[in-house]
Design an enzyme around this catalytic site. Structure first.
Site, PDB file in Angstrom:
ATOM      1  N   HIS A  53       0.560  -1.352  -0.365  1.00 36.63           N
ATOM      2  CA  HIS A  53       0.320  -0.354  -0.196  1.00 36.63           C
ATOM      3  C   HIS A  53       1.476   1.042   0.279  1.00 36.63           C
ATOM      4  O   HIS A  53       1.577   0.618   0.246  1.00 36.63           O
ATOM      5  CB  HIS A  53      -0.857   0.058   1.064  1.00 36.63           C
ATOM      6  CG  HIS A  53      -1.915  -1.254   1.209  1.00 36.63           C
ATOM      7  ND1 HIS A  53      -2.791  -0.905   2.162  1.00 36.63           N
ATOM      8  CD2 HIS A  53      -2.280  -2.548   0.502  1.00 36.63           C
ATOM      9  CE1 HIS A  53      -4.324  -2.023   2.239  1.00 36.63           C
ATOM     10  NE2 HIS A  53      -3.161  -2.461   1.263  1.00 36.63           N
ATOM     11  N   GLU A  55       0.694   4.114   1.712  1.00 37.97           N
ATOM     12  CA  GLU A  55       1.524   4.377   2.774  1.00 37.97           C
ATOM     13  C   GLU A  55       2.696   3.762   3.670  1.00 37.97           C
ATOM     14  O   GLU A  55       2.875   3.847   4.089  1.00 37.97           O
ATOM     15  CB  GLU A  55       0.241   3.947   4.617  1.00 37.97           C
ATOM     16  CG  GLU A  55      -0.927   5.178   3.823  1.00 37.97           C
ATOM     17  CD  GLU A  55      -1.796   4.349   2.581  1.00 37.97           C
ATOM     18  OE1 GLU A  55      -3.076   5.057   2.960  1.00 37.97           O
ATOM     19  OE2 GLU A  55      -1.909   3.624   2.645  1.00 37.97           O
ATOM     20  N   CYS A  83      -6.196   2.246   5.375  1.00 38.80           N
ATOM     21  CA  CYS A  83      -6.342   0.672   6.293  1.00 38.80           C
ATOM     22  C   CYS A  83      -5.828   0.382   7.039  1.00 38.80           C
ATOM     23  O   CYS A  83      -5.539   1.199   7.790  1.00 38.80           O
ATOM     24  CB  CYS A  83      -6.607  -0.110   5.122  1.00 38.80           C
ATOM     25  SG  CYS A  83      -4.876  -0.823   5.177  1.00 38.80           S
ATOM     26  N   CYS A  86      -2.514  -0.270   7.335  1.00 38.43           N
ATOM     27  CA  CYS A  86      -1.810   0.952   7.582  1.00 38.43           C
ATOM     28  C   CYS A  86      -1.633   1.383   8.506  1.00 38.43           C
ATOM     29  O   CYS A  86      -0.342   1.945   8.932  1.00 38.43           O
ATOM     30  CB  CYS A  86      -1.908   1.490   6.436  1.00 38.43           C
ATOM     31  SG  CYS A  86      -1.819   0.805   4.507  1.00 38.43           S
TER      32      CYS A  86
END
Length: 157
Positions: A53, A55, A83, A86
């Protein structure tokens, strides 16, 4: 608020550039003392890594550049609502501030919401969709893993 908007715009530009290269619409930056110290985009499609992801990629970039896994004093700016994975990674890294531009509600019509994951995680383990169980076994022939780690070495054999 001016700096917040500037950092969010950078995350959005990263997300837009990622779309142009076939990636998902997510970008993130990590900021310390008013300076960007790490950048990341969602690399799931390119790497086939479900943890890639934006992040997390920005956290990894920052940690490498700063030479530490401790990102206390840093803030994350993300194009979309982070999410649970993260957010947990940010907490473990010491990040204390997160700002994002698009909400789960914005992403829902496009299949880009993690609201269902948040709802599932709010339930007791026994009610979650993933089977989670604790089986407290230890190796009979070896010392406790955590004790060995705390002492900093494995015993000689």
């Amino acid at each position: 608020m001016g700096d917040d908007q500037s950092f969010l715009r950078e995350a959005l530009e990263l997300a837009r550039a990622n779309i142009e290269t076939g990636g998902r619409p997510f970008g993130a930056v990590v900021v310390r003392d008013g300076e960007i110290v790490g950048r990341g985009v969602n690399e799931i499609l390119a790497t086939h890594d479900p943890t890639a992801h934006a992040e997390l990629m920005a956290i990894r970039d920052s940690s490498r550049k700063l030479g530490t896994a401790n990102l206390s004093g840093c803030a994350v700016y993300a194009s979309g609502h982070p999410c649970p994975m993260c957010l947990a990674a940010m907490r473990l890294a010491g990040v204390r501030e997160v700002t994002y531009a698009y909400t789960n509600e914005d992403g829902a019509p496009f299949g880009l919401s993690t609201a269902e994951v948040y709802a599932d995680l709010a339930k007791p383990f026994s009610e979650q969709s993933m089977k989670i169980r604790h089986v407290p076994i230890r190796l009979d022939s070896a010392p406790d893993l955590y004790g060995v780690w705390k002492r900093g070495q494995l015993p000689s054999t």
